[in-house]
Design an enzyme around this catalytic site. Structure first.
Site, short mmCIF file in Angstrom:
data_model
loop_
_atom_site.label_atom_id
_atom_site.label_comp_id
_atom_site.label_asym_id
_atom_site.label_seq_id
_atom_site.Cartn_x
_atom_site.Cartn_y
_atom_site.Cartn_z
N ARG A 133 56.90 -18.09 -38.17
CA ARG A 133 57.80 -16.95 -38.01
C ARG A 133 59.01 -17.28 -37.13
O ARG A 133 60.10 -16.76 -37.35
CB ARG A 133 56.98 -15.80 -37.42
CG ARG A 133 57.75 -14.53 -37.13
CD ARG A 133 56.81 -13.44 -36.64
NE ARG A 133 57.56 -12.36 -36.00
CZ ARG A 133 56.99 -11.33 -35.39
NH1 ARG A 133 55.67 -11.24 -35.33
NH2 ARG A 133 57.73 -10.40 -34.82
N THR A 142 58.03 -37.63 -10.52
CA THR A 142 56.88 -38.49 -10.22
C THR A 142 56.59 -39.43 -11.39
O THR A 142 56.84 -39.09 -12.54
CB THR A 142 55.61 -37.66 -9.90
OG1 THR A 142 54.52 -38.56 -9.66
CG2 THR A 142 55.21 -36.75 -11.04
N VAL A 163 52.78 -38.85 -13.82
CA VAL A 163 52.65 -38.13 -15.10
C VAL A 163 53.84 -38.52 -15.96
O VAL A 163 54.99 -38.40 -15.52
CB VAL A 163 52.63 -36.60 -14.90
CG1 VAL A 163 52.48 -35.89 -16.25
CG2 VAL A 163 51.51 -36.19 -13.96
N HIS A 198 56.02 -23.24 -21.06
CA HIS A 198 57.34 -22.84 -20.53
C HIS A 198 57.28 -22.26 -19.11
O HIS A 198 58.32 -22.14 -18.46
CB HIS A 198 58.01 -21.81 -21.44
CG HIS A 198 58.33 -22.32 -22.81
ND1 HIS A 198 59.07 -23.45 -23.02
CD2 HIS A 198 57.99 -21.84 -24.04
CE1 HIS A 198 59.19 -23.64 -24.34
NE2 HIS A 198 58.54 -22.69 -24.96
N ASP A 250 53.75 -23.81 -33.89
CA ASP A 250 55.01 -23.29 -34.42
C ASP A 250 55.85 -24.41 -35.05
O ASP A 250 56.93 -24.15 -35.59
CB ASP A 250 55.82 -22.54 -33.34
CG ASP A 250 55.88 -23.27 -32.02
OD1 ASP A 250 55.44 -24.44 -31.95
OD2 ASP A 250 56.36 -22.67 -31.04
N TYR A 258 60.22 -41.49 -16.73
CA TYR A 258 58.86 -41.00 -17.00
C TYR A 258 58.88 -39.63 -17.69
O TYR A 258 57.84 -38.99 -17.84
CB TYR A 258 58.02 -40.98 -15.72
CG TYR A 258 57.73 -42.39 -15.22
CD1 TYR A 258 56.58 -43.04 -15.63
CD2 TYR A 258 58.63 -43.06 -14.40
CE1 TYR A 258 56.31 -44.34 -15.20
CE2 TYR A 258 58.38 -44.36 -13.98
CZ TYR A 258 57.22 -45.00 -14.39
OH TYR A 258 56.96 -46.28 -13.98
#
Length: 428
Positions: free
Chosen positions: A276, A196, A199, A147, A270, A228
């Site tokens: 949790r 881009t 990636v 994040h 998670d 992308y």
């Protein structure tokens, strides 16, 4: 050369695996009641040591990422702030804390900057090993902090080790594929590479009144990077069968069209049943099936941690996934370890998913998959990037020099660690 295959060790035909672990990582503490607990990484490490998995991989202590390395993605003023802030002086930095989103979800704690250096150092170090051909698979369970943004903290993440690792891989590879199986959208990584085509990011996540609120199927990238960015939004109760029914076809199709040179897999735990903060219903084996499928692509692969807030299940999951990477079958009976009492009353590696309802009905998953495939049809097959002399790698110490911070932990030392865990900084 259409695709660089992994340099498997000649003797066994097995992939060469390196693993990064900083023995101080479990001492960092976000504060009372905070769900993010770096201690879970120490628990996973201790468990895999006691399963004997350390014998089958090279273990390194990462070199801390330098200020200059962190600056390859993050802004100078944000990194300067992280380097300066502490619980003692935070009263003087109220304005900057607001500006950089530090204070609540992302608290100031002792050693915050060193924590960022260790987490990012492992991911950069893993990428360097892959680029050099010194390993086929690199693992950094303290990484995966997806994040963090260029100039702000977000969702318990301060420095984005994933972006830094990918930037390192891009020195040697025309195209890198990023896959995210955390329950939360991999927004920081998507944003960093949104424009881009070098990636391709793909994230499978809970969407709809859920942090961080991004990752709609319609968000596909922009400019050079249009199509992308791939997003697969999901609802509560996602189970093993549903996850496999989307993950394998989508990643398989991306591999076929995009033909990356390397893969980065974020394994946020998670998305497991009983988390949790999470609301999916994956078993550890279902989660690990994604790892297995990615490894079948036989490309240089960086495997990272991420979210995961029921810590006894996080350590179980990442231990099992380490065994999967090593091609090792491990017992469902947990070996005795420093944190054995955490795993009661059954003391088993695996646990049963719940009976919660799966709100992801097959027809809806098929519709989303069809949209994703429609977007992928717009992707130009294997964009051709001219690769000249690759840039110099991030600094890497001589592995044999015991005084250097990034060093191979010898077999003998690892054996003594199992007998005397306290010597390895394993005490709680």
């Amino acid at each position: 050369q259409a695709r660089r295959r992994m340099s498997r060790t000649a003797s066994s035909g097995k992939a060469k695996v390196c693993y990064f672990y900083d023995s101080d990582i479990g001492n960092y503490y976000y504060g009372q009641g905070h769900p993010m607990k770096p201690h879970r990484i120490r628990m996973a490490h201790n468990l895999l040591l006691n399963y004997g998995l350390y014998k089958k991989m090279e273990i390194y202590r990462p070199s801390p990422a330098t200020f200059e390395e962190l600056r390859k993605f993050h802004s100078e003023d944000y990194m300067q702030f992280l380097r300066t802030i502490s619980p003692d002086n935070m009263g003087d930095y109220t304005k900057q804390m607001q500006r950089f989103n530090v204070g609540e979800d992302c608290p100031v704690f002792d050693g915050l900057y060193q924590f960022c250096q260790a987490s990012s150092g492992g991911s950069i170090g893993g990428a360097v090993k892959l680029n050099k051909g010194a390993a086929d698979i690199a693992i950094n369970w303290s990484g995966g902090l997806h994040h963090a943004k260029k100039s702000e903290a977000s969702g318990f993440c301060y420095s984005n080790d994933i972006v830094l690792g990918i930037l390192e891989l891009l020195k040697h590879h025309k195209r890198v594929l990023y896959i995210d199986i955390d329950i939360h959208h991999g927004d920081g990584v998507e944003e960093a590479f949104y424009t881009t085509d070098r990636v391709l990011t793909v994230s499978f996540h809970k969407f709809g009144e859920y942090f961080p609120g991004t990752g709609d199927v319609k968000d596909v990238g922009a400019n050079q990077g249009k199509y992308y960015s791939v997003n697969f939004p999901l609802k509560d109760g996602m189970d093993d069968a549903s996850y496999e029914s989307i993950f394998k076809p989508v990643v398989g199709k991306i591999m076929e069209i995009y033909r990356p040179g390397a893969i980065v897999l974020q394994c946020g735990a998670d998305s497991l049943c009983g988390d949790r903060l999470g609301c999916f219903n994956l078993s550890i084996k279902g989660h690990a099936e994604c790892v297995r499928f990615v490894l079948q692509q036989k490309l240089p692969t960086l495997i990272l941690g991420g979210g995961g807030y029921t810590i006894r299940n996080v350590s179980r999951c990442w231990t099992y996934e380490t065994a999967v990477v090593l091609g090792d079958e491990i017992s469902d009976d947990l070996p005795y370890n420093d944190y054995y009492e955490y795993y009661g009353p059954d003391y088993k590696l695996h646990y049963q998913p719940s009976t919660m309802e799966n709100l992801n009905i097959p027809e809806n998953l098929e519709k989303i998959k069809a949209k994703v495939f429609e977007h992928l049809r717009q992707v130009q097959p294997a964009p051709n990037v001219q690769m000249h002399q690759p840039p110099p790698a991030a600094k890497e110490e001589d592995d044999d020099d015991i005084d250097e911070p990034e060093r191979r932990i010898s077999q003998r030392a690892a054996d003594t660690m199992v007998e005397h865990p306290a010597d390895f900084g394993m005490g709680v």
